[in-house]
Design a protein around this motif. Structure first.
Motif, PDB file in Angstrom:
ATOM      1  N   VAL A  29       0.849  -1.185   0.000  1.00  0.00           N
ATOM      2  CA  VAL A  29       0.000   0.000   0.000  1.00  0.00           C
ATOM      3  C   VAL A  29       0.889   1.242   0.000  1.00  0.00           C
ATOM      4  O   VAL A  29       1.835   1.327   0.778  1.00  0.00           O
ATOM      5  CB  VAL A  29      -0.908   0.016   1.254  1.00  0.00           C
ATOM      6  CG1 VAL A  29      -1.827   1.216   1.248  1.00  0.00           C
ATOM      7  CG2 VAL A  29      -1.695  -1.272   1.366  1.00  0.00           C
ATOM      8  N   HIS A  30       0.559   2.193  -0.860  1.00  0.00           N
ATOM      9  CA  HIS A  30       1.330   3.431  -0.929  1.00  0.00           C
ATOM     10  C   HIS A  30       0.806   4.411   0.110  1.00  0.00           C
ATOM     11  O   HIS A  30      -0.055   5.245  -0.153  1.00  0.00           O
ATOM     12  CB  HIS A  30       1.263   4.048  -2.323  1.00  0.00           C
ATOM     13  CG  HIS A  30       2.165   5.225  -2.494  1.00  0.00           C
ATOM     14  ND1 HIS A  30       1.729   6.520  -2.330  1.00  0.00           N
ATOM     15  CD2 HIS A  30       3.478   5.302  -2.785  1.00  0.00           C
ATOM     16  CE1 HIS A  30       2.732   7.341  -2.529  1.00  0.00           C
ATOM     17  NE2 HIS A  30       3.804   6.624  -2.804  1.00  0.00           N
ATOM     18  N   THR A  31       1.323   4.291   1.327  1.00  0.00           N
ATOM     19  CA  THR A  31       0.988   5.178   2.436  1.00  0.00           C
ATOM     20  C   THR A  31       2.052   4.995   3.511  1.00  0.00           C
ATOM     21  O   THR A  31       2.945   4.172   3.362  1.00  0.00           O
ATOM     22  CB  THR A  31      -0.432   4.910   2.987  1.00  0.00           C
ATOM     23  OG1 THR A  31      -0.808   5.964   3.869  1.00  0.00           O
ATOM     24  CG2 THR A  31      -0.530   3.582   3.686  1.00  0.00           C
ATOM     25  N   THR A  32       1.944   5.746   4.577  1.00  0.00           N
ATOM     26  CA  THR A  32       2.897   5.644   5.684  1.00  0.00           C
ATOM     27  C   THR A  32       2.137   5.339   6.971  1.00  0.00           C
ATOM     28  O   THR A  32       0.913   5.472   7.036  1.00  0.00           O
ATOM     29  CB  THR A  32       3.666   6.970   5.867  1.00  0.00           C
ATOM     30  OG1 THR A  32       2.725   7.993   6.213  1.00  0.00           O
ATOM     31  CG2 THR A  32       4.425   7.357   4.612  1.00  0.00           C
ATOM     32  N   PHE A  33       2.876   4.945   8.009  1.00  0.00           N
ATOM     33  CA  PHE A  33       2.244   4.704   9.311  1.00  0.00           C
ATOM     34  C   PHE A  33       1.550   5.970   9.805  1.00  0.00           C
ATOM     35  O   PHE A  33       0.460   5.904  10.354  1.00  0.00           O
ATOM     36  CB  PHE A  33       3.269   4.258  10.354  1.00  0.00           C
ATOM     37  CG  PHE A  33       3.708   2.830  10.211  1.00  0.00           C
ATOM     38  CD1 PHE A  33       2.795   1.806  10.044  1.00  0.00           C
ATOM     39  CD2 PHE A  33       5.045   2.500  10.266  1.00  0.00           C
ATOM     40  CE1 PHE A  33       3.196   0.491   9.923  1.00  0.00           C
ATOM     41  CE2 PHE A  33       5.463   1.190  10.152  1.00  0.00           C
ATOM     42  CZ  PHE A  33       4.536   0.183   9.982  1.00  0.00           C
ATOM     43  N   LYS A  34       2.184   7.099   9.611  1.00  0.00           N
ATOM     44  CA  LYS A  34       1.608   8.363  10.071  1.00  0.00           C
ATOM     45  C   LYS A  34       0.241   8.607   9.430  1.00  0.00           C
ATOM     46  O   LYS A  34      -0.706   9.021  10.095  1.00  0.00           O
ATOM     47  CB  LYS A  34       2.565   9.509   9.753  1.00  0.00           C
ATOM     48  CG  LYS A  34       2.173  10.824  10.357  1.00  0.00           C
ATOM     49  CD  LYS A  34       3.245  11.871  10.121  1.00  0.00           C
ATOM     50  CE  LYS A  34       2.872  13.177  10.792  1.00  0.00           C
ATOM     51  NZ  LYS A  34       3.915  14.183  10.615  1.00  0.00           N
ATOM     52  N   GLN A  35       0.122   8.335   8.132  1.00  0.00           N
ATOM     53  CA  GLN A  35      -1.147   8.531   7.433  1.00  0.00           C
ATOM     54  C   GLN A  35      -2.179   7.486   7.835  1.00  0.00           C
ATOM     55  O   GLN A  35      -3.368   7.763   7.890  1.00  0.00           O
ATOM     56  CB  GLN A  35      -0.916   8.490   5.922  1.00  0.00           C
ATOM     57  CG  GLN A  35      -0.088   9.646   5.422  1.00  0.00           C
ATOM     58  CD  GLN A  35       0.385   9.451   3.988  1.00  0.00           C
ATOM     59  OE1 GLN A  35       0.685   8.346   3.566  1.00  0.00           O
ATOM     60  NE2 GLN A  35       0.459  10.545   3.250  1.00  0.00           N
ATOM     61  N   LEU A  36      -1.730   6.280   8.146  1.00  0.00           N
ATOM     62  CA  LEU A  36      -2.631   5.177   8.483  1.00  0.00           C
ATOM     63  C   LEU A  36      -3.108   5.232   9.930  1.00  0.00           C
ATOM     64  O   LEU A  36      -4.156   4.686  10.269  1.00  0.00           O
ATOM     65  CB  LEU A  36      -1.907   3.845   8.230  1.00  0.00           C
ATOM     66  CG  LEU A  36      -2.707   2.567   8.365  1.00  0.00           C
ATOM     67  CD1 LEU A  36      -3.791   2.492   7.297  1.00  0.00           C
ATOM     68  CD2 LEU A  36      -1.795   1.365   8.281  1.00  0.00           C
ATOM     69  N   ASN A  37      -2.363   5.906  10.772  1.00  0.00           N
ATOM     70  CA  ASN A  37      -2.578   5.910  12.217  1.00  0.00           C
ATOM     71  C   ASN A  37      -4.027   6.102  12.657  1.00  0.00           C
ATOM     72  O   ASN A  37      -4.512   5.382  13.511  1.00  0.00           O
ATOM     73  CB  ASN A  37      -1.700   6.973  12.864  1.00  0.00           C
ATOM     74  CG  ASN A  37      -1.038   6.478  14.112  1.00  0.00           C
ATOM     75  OD1 ASN A  37      -1.206   5.332  14.495  1.00  0.00           O
ATOM     76  ND2 ASN A  37      -0.279   7.345  14.739  1.00  0.00           N
ATOM     77  N   GLY A  38      -4.738   7.035  12.116  1.00  0.00           N
ATOM     78  CA  GLY A  38      -6.107   7.310  12.542  1.00  0.00           C
ATOM     79  C   GLY A  38      -7.136   6.285  12.106  1.00  0.00           C
ATOM     80  O   GLY A  38      -8.262   6.283  12.600  1.00  0.00           O
ATOM     81  N   TYR A  39      -6.771   5.386  11.211  1.00  0.00           N
ATOM     82  CA  TYR A  39      -7.714   4.414  10.669  1.00  0.00           C
ATOM     83  C   TYR A  39      -7.678   3.063  11.367  1.00  0.00           C
ATOM     84  O   TYR A  39      -8.625   2.294  11.263  1.00  0.00           O
ATOM     85  CB  TYR A  39      -7.458   4.198   9.175  1.00  0.00           C
ATOM     86  CG  TYR A  39      -7.695   5.439   8.354  1.00  0.00           C
ATOM     87  CD1 TYR A  39      -8.982   5.852   8.025  1.00  0.00           C
ATOM     88  CD2 TYR A  39      -6.631   6.229   7.923  1.00  0.00           C
ATOM     89  CE1 TYR A  39      -9.204   6.999   7.282  1.00  0.00           C
ATOM     90  CE2 TYR A  39      -6.843   7.380   7.178  1.00  0.00           C
ATOM     91  CZ  TYR A  39      -8.131   7.757   6.860  1.00  0.00           C
ATOM     92  OH  TYR A  39      -8.339   8.897   6.138  1.00  0.00           O
TER      93      TYR A  39
END
Length: 95
Positions: A29-39
């Motif tokens: 997946v093209h994302t980072t932990f920081k971006q995924l954190n709230g989900y």
């Protein structure tokens, strides 16, 4: 798409995340932990700079090493150890 309950752990790889599932498959997946954190649900914990684990998929914890389903061993980093141990203490049974 993958259900949160089917995720064993997530591995960080710069701007990508490799999502490892119970079936042994993985998704990139093209994302980072920081971006995924709230989900992510509360039962996902970042235990290392490069790893987030589904605590419902933990088989055993010995010292600073987590054994997950699929025989995957992940080390808990020193910076995340206190948080992880507090989580276990508050939510799990111990010997």
């Amino acid at each position: 798409r993958v259900k949160f309950s089917d995720i064993v752990y997530i591995e960080g790889m710069n701007e990508y995340l490799k999502v490892h599932t119970v079936s042994g498959e993985h998704l990139l997946v093209h994302t980072t932990f920081k971006q995924l954190n709230g989900y992510l649900p509360e039962y996902f914990l970042q235990v290392h700079r490069s790893y987030v684990v589904n605590v419902k998929r933990i088989i055993e914890v010995e010292r600073s090493v987590i054994l997950l389903e699929g025989n995957k061993h992940i080390s808990v980093s020193d910076s995340n150890k206190d948080m992880f141990m507090a989580y276990l203490k508050n939510r799990c049974l111990s010997r």
